[in-house]
Design an enzyme around this catalytic site. Structure first.
Site, PDB file in Angstrom:
ATOM      1  N   PRO A 127       0.859  -1.194   0.000  1.00 19.28           N
ATOM      2  CA  PRO A 127       0.000   0.000   0.000  1.00 19.28           C
ATOM      3  C   PRO A 127       0.892   1.241   0.000  1.00 19.28           C
ATOM      4  O   PRO A 127       1.825   1.331   0.794  1.00 19.28           O
ATOM      5  CB  PRO A 127      -0.773  -0.121   1.318  1.00 19.28           C
ATOM      6  CG  PRO A 127       0.040  -1.035   2.172  1.00 19.28           C
ATOM      7  CD  PRO A 127       0.798  -1.930   1.265  1.00 19.28           C
ATOM      8  N   MET A 128       0.626   2.166  -0.917  1.00 15.06           N
ATOM      9  CA  MET A 128       1.425   3.392  -1.005  1.00 15.06           C
ATOM     10  C   MET A 128       0.509   4.604  -0.985  1.00 15.06           C
ATOM     11  O   MET A 128      -0.359   4.745  -1.858  1.00 15.06           O
ATOM     12  CB  MET A 128       2.295   3.372  -2.259  1.00 15.06           C
ATOM     13  CG  MET A 128       3.454   2.398  -2.194  1.00 15.06           C
ATOM     14  SD  MET A 128       4.330   2.240  -3.764  1.00 15.06           S
ATOM     15  CE  MET A 128       3.297   1.050  -4.615  1.00 15.06           C
ATOM     16  N   GLN A 173      -6.341  -0.940   3.552  1.00 12.90           N
ATOM     17  CA  GLN A 173      -5.436  -0.567   4.641  1.00 12.90           C
ATOM     18  C   GLN A 173      -5.955   0.661   5.368  1.00 12.90           C
ATOM     19  O   GLN A 173      -6.212   1.700   4.757  1.00 12.90           O
ATOM     20  CB  GLN A 173      -4.013  -0.281   4.153  1.00 12.90           C
ATOM     21  CG  GLN A 173      -3.081  -0.114   5.365  1.00 12.90           C
ATOM     22  CD  GLN A 173      -1.681   0.332   5.025  1.00 12.90           C
ATOM     23  OE1 GLN A 173      -1.471   1.466   4.644  1.00 12.90           O
ATOM     24  NE2 GLN A 173      -0.715  -0.553   5.184  1.00 12.90           N
ATOM     25  N   CYS A 179       3.695   3.027   9.880  1.00 16.88           N
ATOM     26  CA  CYS A 179       4.056   4.329   9.314  1.00 16.88           C
ATOM     27  C   CYS A 179       4.829   5.169  10.339  1.00 16.88           C
ATOM     28  O   CYS A 179       4.348   5.397  11.447  1.00 16.88           O
ATOM     29  CB  CYS A 179       2.804   5.075   8.859  1.00 16.88           C
ATOM     30  SG  CYS A 179       3.201   6.639   8.031  1.00 16.88           S
ATOM     31  N   LYS A 183       0.377  -4.571   9.307  1.00 20.95           N
ATOM     32  CA  LYS A 183       1.643  -4.182   8.674  1.00 20.95           C
ATOM     33  C   LYS A 183       2.419  -3.342   9.677  1.00 20.95           C
ATOM     34  O   LYS A 183       1.915  -2.340  10.170  1.00 20.95           O
ATOM     35  CB  LYS A 183       1.408  -3.386   7.388  1.00 20.95           C
ATOM     36  CG  LYS A 183       2.704  -3.127   6.612  1.00 20.95           C
ATOM     37  CD  LYS A 183       2.412  -2.515   5.243  1.00 20.95           C
ATOM     38  CE  LYS A 183       3.672  -2.495   4.387  1.00 20.95           C
ATOM     39  NZ  LYS A 183       4.723  -1.598   4.879  1.00 20.95           N
ATOM     40  N   HIS A 201       7.906  -4.845   7.633  1.00 16.74           N
ATOM     41  CA  HIS A 201       8.982  -4.076   7.000  1.00 16.74           C
ATOM     42  C   HIS A 201      10.189  -4.290   7.909  1.00 16.74           C
ATOM     43  O   HIS A 201      10.204  -3.825   9.044  1.00 16.74           O
ATOM     44  CB  HIS A 201       8.603  -2.600   6.921  1.00 16.74           C
ATOM     45  CG  HIS A 201       9.640  -1.758   6.234  1.00 16.74           C
ATOM     46  ND1 HIS A 201       9.334  -0.595   5.584  1.00 16.74           N
ATOM     47  CD2 HIS A 201      10.987  -1.900   6.094  1.00 16.74           C
ATOM     48  CE1 HIS A 201      10.434  -0.062   5.079  1.00 16.74           C
ATOM     49  NE2 HIS A 201      11.444  -0.850   5.383  1.00 16.74           N
ATOM     50  N   GLY A 242      10.668  -4.584   2.397  1.00 19.12           N
ATOM     51  CA  GLY A 242      11.794  -3.680   2.609  1.00 19.12           C
ATOM     52  C   GLY A 242      13.033  -4.055   1.815  1.00 19.12           C
ATOM     53  O   GLY A 242      13.593  -5.134   2.009  1.00 19.12           O
ATOM     54  N   GLY A 243      13.430  -3.181   0.888  1.00 18.41           N
ATOM     55  CA  GLY A 243      14.686  -3.355   0.152  1.00 18.41           C
ATOM     56  C   GLY A 243      14.714  -4.502  -0.835  1.00 18.41           C
ATOM     57  O   GLY A 243      15.788  -4.922  -1.276  1.00 18.41           O
ATOM     58  N   ARG A 294       7.654   0.443  -4.066  1.00 11.13           N
ATOM     59  CA  ARG A 294       8.109   1.424  -5.047  1.00 11.13           C
ATOM     60  C   ARG A 294       8.794   0.812  -6.259  1.00 11.13           C
ATOM     61  O   ARG A 294       8.755   1.363  -7.349  1.00 11.13           O
ATOM     62  CB  ARG A 294       8.997   2.472  -4.369  1.00 11.13           C
ATOM     63  CG  ARG A 294       8.163   3.517  -3.681  1.00 11.13           C
ATOM     64  CD  ARG A 294       8.885   4.371  -2.672  1.00 11.13           C
ATOM     65  NE  ARG A 294       7.927   5.313  -2.109  1.00 11.13           N
ATOM     66  CZ  ARG A 294       7.035   5.024  -1.174  1.00 11.13           C
ATOM     67  NH1 ARG A 294       6.986   3.801  -0.693  1.00 11.13           N
ATOM     68  NH2 ARG A 294       6.193   5.929  -0.728  1.00 11.13           N
TER      69      ARG A 294
END
Length: 322
Positions: A10-11, A62, A92, A131, A164, A206-207, A228
């Site tokens: 989710p972004m 979310q 977040c 999350k 994350h 993450g990454g 992303r």
């Protein structure tokens, strides 16, 4: 062997309904998420929550909030709107979230979370996921994370955790952007969680940037989430479907054609073209004509008064290919 889970993260302000429609054309298997939406915006109707029409039934709503009653109300709305899961954001790290006791700062208030989980569980038959991060500030040991998982999974209220694998730095001078890359990742923490809680599902985030990395994580946990990297290079979803889930390859041309049909329908509903095509910028990522495609897409807006978007897209596509 259980089927592995792949998710598109989710972004905020990105994974809207148009983005999800586009991504679904590229993947049959990925679990998709709405952007992060506050409980207040849903309940006060400041955010128009559309009914989930995803035929693959793999979309999660979310939400972010710290009031158990409101979180439960939003979960019930999600169920009524046909979402397939409710995801609570406890990860977040933005200064705004910290100031208002939201996001990752809720990791220190597990009573609020367990109350919310109980209320959701008793009011709506919808799967719940969380999350989160590996921790925040000095609360960054494996035992801290393990205790958090133990408390929030008690009585099987929550069985799915998206981690994350990075500690959050809660500091007004430390930006949200920096929190995406600093400090270093702790994948081993997530791997250890899976060993300590084999009955729960763990999705690592993450990454992660390549299919090779996805395959490596699949050996240790139940699922992988990318954000992303997918938004920047959406056609990677097609490669993941092909190389990991053994689906047929798709062509950019057919995806663009289907999107043009979707856009024409949305234009009739007075939807801004710009709000849709912005998600398509990366379809030629790392390919010849990528810059040309972006430039031409960015020139399209309502003022163009394009009647036949299908024909227009076809023209752009071939100009980029040549």
């Amino acid at each position: 062997m259980k089927k592995k889970i792949f998710c598109v993260a989710p972004m905020f302000k990105y994974t809207d309904r148009h983005c999800r429609y586009f991504h679904r054309l590229l993947t049959k298997n990925a679990f998709l998420y709405t952007e992060m939406i506050s409980t207040q915006n849903i309940l006060n109707k400041k955010f128009k929550l559309f009914k989930n029409k995803d035929k693959k039934k793999k979309v999660s709503l979310q939400i972010i909030g710290n009031n158990p009653e409101n979180l439960a109300k939003c979960a019930h709305i999600a169920y009524k709107k046909k979402y397939n899961e409710i995801n609570i954001n406890i990860g977040c790290p933005s200064p705004y979230m910290t100031k208002n006791n939201l996001g990752v700062s809720l990791m220190k208030h597990t009573k609020i979370i367990t109350q919310a989980l109980n209320k959701i569980y008793n009011s709506s038959p919808i799967p719940i996921s969380i999350k989160t991060r590996t921790g925040f500030n000095n609360n960054n040991t494996y035992n801290f994370l393990k205790d958090f998982i133990h408390e929030t999974s008690h009585n099987k209220l929550c069985k799915i955790f998206i981690i994350h694998a990075r500690n959050a730095i809660l500091n007004k001078n430390f930006s949200t952007k920096k929190n995406r890359t600093i400090p270093s990742l702790k994948y081993k923490y997530v791997y250890k969680l899976k060993k300590d809680f084999p009955h729960l599902k763990f999705i690592i985030n993450g990454g992660i940037n390549t299919i090779l990395e996805i395959k490596k994580h699949f050996k240790k946990v139940d699922g992988v989430m990318m954000g992303r990297g997918i938004y920047k290079n959406p056609f990677l979803l097609n490669k993941i479907d092909f190389k990991i889930f053994h689906e047929k390859k798709k062509k950019r041309k057919e995806i663009i054609k289907k999107m043009s049909i979707y856009i024409e329908k949305e234009i009739q509903k007075k939807t801004s073209i710009k709000s849709i095509i912005r998600h398509m910028n990366g379809i030629f990522y790392n390919k010849k004509g990528s810059k040309k495609w972006k430039n031409k897409l960015n020139n399209i807006n309502k003022k163009n008064k394009i009647i036949n978007i299908k024909k227009h897209f076809k023209k752009i596509y071939f100009s980029c290919k040549n």
